[in-house]
Motif scaffolding. Structure first.
Motif, PDB file in Angstrom:
ATOM      1  N   SER A  87     -40.437  48.446  97.620  1.00 25.68           N
ATOM      2  CA  SER A  87     -39.201  48.084  98.305  1.00 25.68           C
ATOM      3  C   SER A  87     -38.557  46.907  97.596  1.00 25.68           C
ATOM      4  CB  SER A  87     -39.505  47.707  99.756  1.00 25.68           C
ATOM      5  OG  SER A  87     -40.186  46.467  99.780  1.00 25.68           O
ATOM      6  N   LYS A  88     -37.423  46.465  98.111  1.00 26.44           N
ATOM      7  CA  LYS A  88     -36.737  45.307  97.531  1.00 26.44           C
ATOM      8  C   LYS A  88     -37.629  44.079  97.519  1.00 26.44           C
ATOM      9  CE  LYS A  88     -32.089  46.521  98.974  1.00 26.44           C
ATOM     10  NZ  LYS A  88     -30.926  46.084  99.729  1.00 26.44           N
ATOM     11  N   THR A 113     -36.849  50.873  95.283  1.00 19.62           N
ATOM     12  CA  THR A 113     -35.521  50.518  95.774  1.00 19.62           C
ATOM     13  C   THR A 113     -34.924  49.352  95.005  1.00 19.62           C
ATOM     14  OG1 THR A 113     -36.469  49.089  97.463  1.00 19.62           O
ATOM     15  CG2 THR A 113     -35.986  51.369  98.095  1.00 19.62           C
ATOM     16  N   LEU A 163     -30.998  55.570  92.563  1.00 21.43           N
ATOM     17  CA  LEU A 163     -30.673  55.564  93.989  1.00 21.43           C
ATOM     18  C   LEU A 163     -29.301  54.949  94.191  1.00 21.43           C
ATOM     19  CD1 LEU A 163     -33.959  54.208  95.582  1.00 21.43           C
ATOM     20  CD2 LEU A 163     -33.122  56.545  95.649  1.00 21.43           C
ATOM     21  N   PHE A 165     -26.943  53.208  97.315  1.00 18.79           N
ATOM     22  CA  PHE A 165     -26.941  52.728  98.697  1.00 18.79           C
ATOM     23  C   PHE A 165     -25.515  52.465  99.140  1.00 18.79           C
ATOM     24  CE2 PHE A 165     -31.221  51.432  97.396  1.00 18.79           C
ATOM     25  CZ  PHE A 165     -31.956  51.916  98.462  1.00 18.79           C
TER      26      PHE A 165
END
Length: 167
Positions: A87-88, A113, A163, A165
């Protein structure tokens, strides 16, 4: 066959090389899965450690390895990195090393991400005979080098995705 290792609790780590292990120190034929935080990392390499990680599988981890070995030279040979997610806030691959080698490794179906599958923030990296397939990340999907130099040879890249967002 591989020996399967997964953490018993949230702060359970896998293997830590934290002194001056040389290339004669080897981790072989181990499948490390479901490691999920900085205190529960599958493989951590520190200091001047230079182990060889051979025929290991990193499967379904959110924190599969951390390398902070400013004078080390770790080597990953014939390893598989599959279905790992970060994740971030948890970079799954943190590499800060004098030199690191990945040879004949498979990076497949990993998701990030933030950073690509292999993120090197300092040091020299040599990546040869590796395959990167079906990886997805905001910043690409394969390799990211920052304050580093790299040699990439005889590698195969397939179906890498970025990805997107909405904010």
């Amino acid at each position: 066959d591989h020996c399967f290792i997964q953490p018993e609790g949230p702060d359970t780590g896998g293997f830590i090389f934290d002194s001056s292990e040389t290339h004669s120190s080897r981790l072989e034929k181990v499948c490390l899965r479901h490691f999920g935080s900085q205190s529960s990392v599958a493989v951590k390499i520190l200091g001047s450690s230079s182990p060889v990680i051979f025929e290991c599988v990193f499967l379904a981890n959110s924190y599969h390895f951390q390398i902070s070995a400013p004078t080390g030279n770790p080597v990953f040979l014939d390893c598989v990195f599959r279905d790992n997610v970060d994740s971030k806030f948890d970079r799954s691959t943190i590499i800060e090393s004098m030199a690191i080698t990945f040879d004949d490794c498979l990076f497949e179906n990993n998701l990030s991400t933030l950073y690509p599958v292999l993120s090197v923030s300092s040091g020299d990296v040599e990546i040869s005979n590796c395959t990167f397939s079906y990886n997805c990340a905001v910043a690409g999907g394969a390799v990211y080098l920052e304050n580093s130099s790299g040699i990439l040879s005889n590698c195969f890249f397939r179906e890498l995705r970025m990805l997107a967002f909405k904010t």
